[in-house]
Design a protein around this motif. Structure first.
Motif, mmCIF file in Angstrom:
data_model
loop_
_atom_site.group_PDB
_atom_site.id
_atom_site.type_symbol
_atom_site.label_atom_id
_atom_site.label_comp_id
_atom_site.label_asym_id
_atom_site.label_seq_id
_atom_site.Cartn_x
_atom_site.Cartn_y
_atom_site.Cartn_z
ATOM 1 N N ILE A 69 -17.338 -2.815 -16.742
ATOM 2 C CA ILE A 69 -16.835 -2.737 -18.232
ATOM 3 C C ILE A 69 -18.036 -1.850 -18.881
ATOM 4 O O ILE A 69 -19.044 -2.154 -18.697
ATOM 5 C CB ILE A 69 -16.496 -3.886 -18.917
ATOM 6 C CG1 ILE A 69 -15.778 -3.595 -20.288
ATOM 7 C CG2 ILE A 69 -17.766 -4.951 -18.902
ATOM 8 C CD1 ILE A 69 -15.109 -4.925 -20.877
ATOM 9 N N SER A 70 -17.588 -0.922 -19.580
ATOM 10 C CA SER A 70 -18.475 -0.041 -20.351
ATOM 11 C C SER A 70 -18.016 0.217 -21.581
ATOM 12 O O SER A 70 -16.746 0.032 -21.891
ATOM 13 C CB SER A 70 -19.044 1.080 -19.660
ATOM 14 O OG SER A 70 -18.108 2.065 -19.530
ATOM 15 N N ARG A 71 -18.724 0.976 -22.659
ATOM 16 C CA ARG A 71 -18.159 1.201 -24.016
ATOM 17 C C ARG A 71 -18.841 2.301 -24.448
ATOM 18 O O ARG A 71 -20.180 2.659 -24.140
ATOM 19 C CB ARG A 71 -18.227 0.115 -24.747
ATOM 20 C CG ARG A 71 -19.451 -0.394 -25.394
ATOM 21 C CD ARG A 71 -19.525 -1.477 -26.146
ATOM 22 N NE ARG A 71 -18.841 -1.470 -27.263
ATOM 23 C CZ ARG A 71 -18.068 -2.515 -28.111
ATOM 24 N NH1 ARG A 71 -18.277 -3.797 -27.609
ATOM 25 N NH2 ARG A 71 -17.509 -2.284 -29.097
ATOM 26 N N ASP A 72 -18.322 3.369 -25.310
ATOM 27 C CA ASP A 72 -18.909 4.432 -26.086
ATOM 28 C C ASP A 72 -18.701 4.351 -27.375
ATOM 29 O O ASP A 72 -17.283 4.717 -27.740
ATOM 30 C CB ASP A 72 -18.473 5.760 -25.245
ATOM 31 C CG ASP A 72 -19.194 7.234 -25.960
ATOM 32 O OD1 ASP A 72 -19.637 6.755 -26.959
ATOM 33 O OD2 ASP A 72 -19.268 7.931 -25.174
ATOM 34 N N ASN A 73 -19.159 3.442 -27.981
ATOM 35 C CA ASN A 73 -19.167 3.364 -29.373
ATOM 36 C C ASN A 73 -18.938 4.715 -30.445
ATOM 37 O O ASN A 73 -18.092 4.766 -31.575
ATOM 38 C CB ASN A 73 -20.210 2.682 -30.180
ATOM 39 C CG ASN A 73 -20.122 1.121 -29.506
ATOM 40 O OD1 ASN A 73 -18.923 0.631 -28.980
ATOM 41 N ND2 ASN A 73 -21.090 0.286 -29.998
#
Length: 124
Positions: A69-73
């Motif tokens: 899981i990853s995110r790019d705010n």
């Protein structure tokens, strides 16, 4: 916040998929985020979670080492990279947001916004 999951599909065992969860309405950086899944005839289960800043993650034992899981705010988007897919990963996958100031929880009742799911089907 409104969430929309995408990226599901039909793949063979061993293949990879990347799911995306796009947010609108509010900035995603205000929320811990998670992916859940629900297979036919089974209860919804936690898959992976990530803190607001992305500095901590947590995975279900069944996906540990295979999913990330990853995110790019900046893009208001959360991702779930799924590698080495297995038939038992077949399910509808949902993203969800938790606005409270706590660590990652695996309990679905603490997530207040849910996206429409995306179907992942893994054939053997």
């Amino acid at each position: 916040v409104q969430l929309q999951a995408s990226g599901g599909g039909l793949v063979q065992a061993g293949d990879s998929l990347r799911l995306s969860c796009a947010a609108s309405g509010r900035t995603l950086s205000s929320y811990n985020m998670a992916w859940f899944r629900q297979a036919p005839g089974k209860d919804r289960e936690f898959v992976a979670g990530i803190t607001r800043s992305g500095d901590m993650t947590h995975y279900a034992d069944s996906v540990k080492g295979r999913f990330t899981i990853s995110r790019d705010n900046a893009k208001n988007t959360v991702y779930l990279q799924m590698n080495s897919l297995r038939p038992e990963d077949t399910a509808v996958y949902y993203c969800a947001s938790d606005p409270t100031p706590r660590g990652i929880t695996v309990l679905g009742q603490y997530y207040v916004s849910w996206g429409r799911g995306t179907q992942v089907t893994v054939s053997s």
